[in-house]
Structures are given as structure tokens and as C-alpha cells.
Design an enzyme around this catalytic site. Structure first.
Site, PDB file in Angstrom:
ATOM      1  N   HIS A 184      -9.218   8.695   5.025  1.00 47.40           N
ATOM      2  CA  HIS A 184      -9.733  10.068   4.935  1.00 47.40           C
ATOM      3  C   HIS A 184     -10.998  10.139   4.092  1.00 47.40           C
ATOM      4  O   HIS A 184     -11.360  11.205   3.600  1.00 47.40           O
ATOM      5  CB  HIS A 184      -8.667  11.019   4.376  1.00 47.40           C
ATOM      6  CG  HIS A 184      -7.313  10.804   4.993  1.00 47.40           C
ATOM      7  ND1 HIS A 184      -6.347  10.030   4.394  1.00 47.40           N
ATOM      8  CD2 HIS A 184      -6.804  11.219   6.177  1.00 47.40           C
ATOM      9  CE1 HIS A 184      -5.274   9.985   5.183  1.00 47.40           C
ATOM     10  NE2 HIS A 184      -5.530  10.694   6.269  1.00 47.40           N
TER      11      HIS A 184
HETATM   12 FE1  FES Z   1      -6.363   9.373   2.458  1.00 49.33          FE
HETATM   13 FE2  FES Z   1      -7.228   7.167   1.245  1.00 49.33          FE
HETATM   14  S1  FES Z   1      -8.298   8.974   1.605  1.00 49.33           S
HETATM   15  S2  FES Z   1      -5.288   7.513   2.169  1.00 49.33           S
END
Ligand code: FES
Length: 148
Positions: free
Chosen positions: A112
Site C-alpha cells: 500500500h
Molecule cells: Fe500496507 Fe505495507 S503499506 S502492508
């Protein structure tokens, strides 16, 4: 789990070694003088530059800007504090559009997009709630580290 003893003398500056401790990847990153100097400039861009958050408490001896006992040697758990993916090394920007223009090198989580500096400190406005975890560790000699 048992503590893990690691000889860090052969790690070249600017590179990291990965060992396993309690089933987790532990990074031992030897930072160059330039990489260490870059950490100072980043404080305003980080969510918790002094490691005061407690989701993954930072040991007292790592509550400093470089988050380590020896300034050049970062010891951290290579698991994103968001949902547990493995961040990748991103030492340059290159074609990485998800990194800021003034990127100084660090780690990018592919899941993410959380970004961390070379002390595992998370940047502001990222999904990861905390800096990368620093495992308990100590030096048995100048070049031998005990993790755990
Ligand atoms: Fe979501 Fe690393 S940013 S698991």
C-alpha cells in the site's frame, strides 16, 4: 525463540544482511556517512522521527535519529507495520513514481505504498502506523551482534 548471533564485519557500507529471528526477517544495514547525514534532513517529513509511538515500542538504546546503538548499523525487522508485507530496498528514485522527488534512499512497501527512511522511520500520511520494529539486540564485541 533462541537469540541469533551475527558477525557483521563483512557487510559492506551501503548494504544489508538479512537474518532470521523468531521466524521474522531481521535486517542489518550498514549505512554510509552520506546515508546517515541524509537522515537529519528528513525529520519534518516523518510521522514519528523520534520513535515516540508505541505500536511497536523502540528499545531505549534505539530511540535516536538513527534508531540504533552504533550510528552506522541499523537493526530492524523487515515487516511493514501496516499489514505485514515485506518492504523493498529503494536506494534511488529511478523510475519509481511512488517515491518523493527528494528521496534519500530507504524502503518502500509494495502493498500500500508506505515509505520508510534508512532508519526504518515511516513517512507522514502513509498507511503504516509506526516505524519499523527494532528487535532487542546488543553487541557481544565490536563486530558480533546478538539479536533477541
Ligand atoms: Fe500496507 Fe505495507 S503499506 S502492508
Amino acid at each position: 525463540g533462541a537469540a541469533v548471533q551475527v558477525d557483521i564485519s563483512a557487510i559492506p557500507p551501503g548494504q544489508k544482511l538479512m537474518v532470521e529471528w523468531r521466524g521474522k526477517p531481521v535486517w542489518i544495514m550498514k549505512r554510509t556517512a552520506d546515508q546517515l547525514a541524509a537522515l537529519e534532513k528528513l525529520d519534518p517529513e516523518l510521522a514519528d522521527p523520534e520513535s515516540k509511538r508505541n505500536a511497536y515500542p523502540t528499545p531505549e538504546y534505539a530511540k535516536n535519529r538513527h534508531r540504533s546503538i552504533k550510528p552506522e548499523v541499523f537493526v530492524g525487522i523487515g515487516i511493514c507495520t501496516h499489514l505485514g508485507c515485506s518492504p523493498s530496498d529503494k536506494f534511488q528514485t529511478g523510475a519509481q513514481t511512488s517515491l518523493p522527488d527528494n528521496w534519500q534512499g530507504g524502503y518502500l512497501c509494495p502493498c500500500h505504498g508506505s515509505t520508510f527512511d534508512l532508519a526504518g522511520r515511516v513517512f507522514k500520511n502513509k498507511p503504516a502506523p509506526d516505524n519499523l520494529e527494532v528487535p532487542p539486540h546488543m553487541y557481544l564485541s565490536d563486530t558480533v551482534l546478538l539479536i533477541g
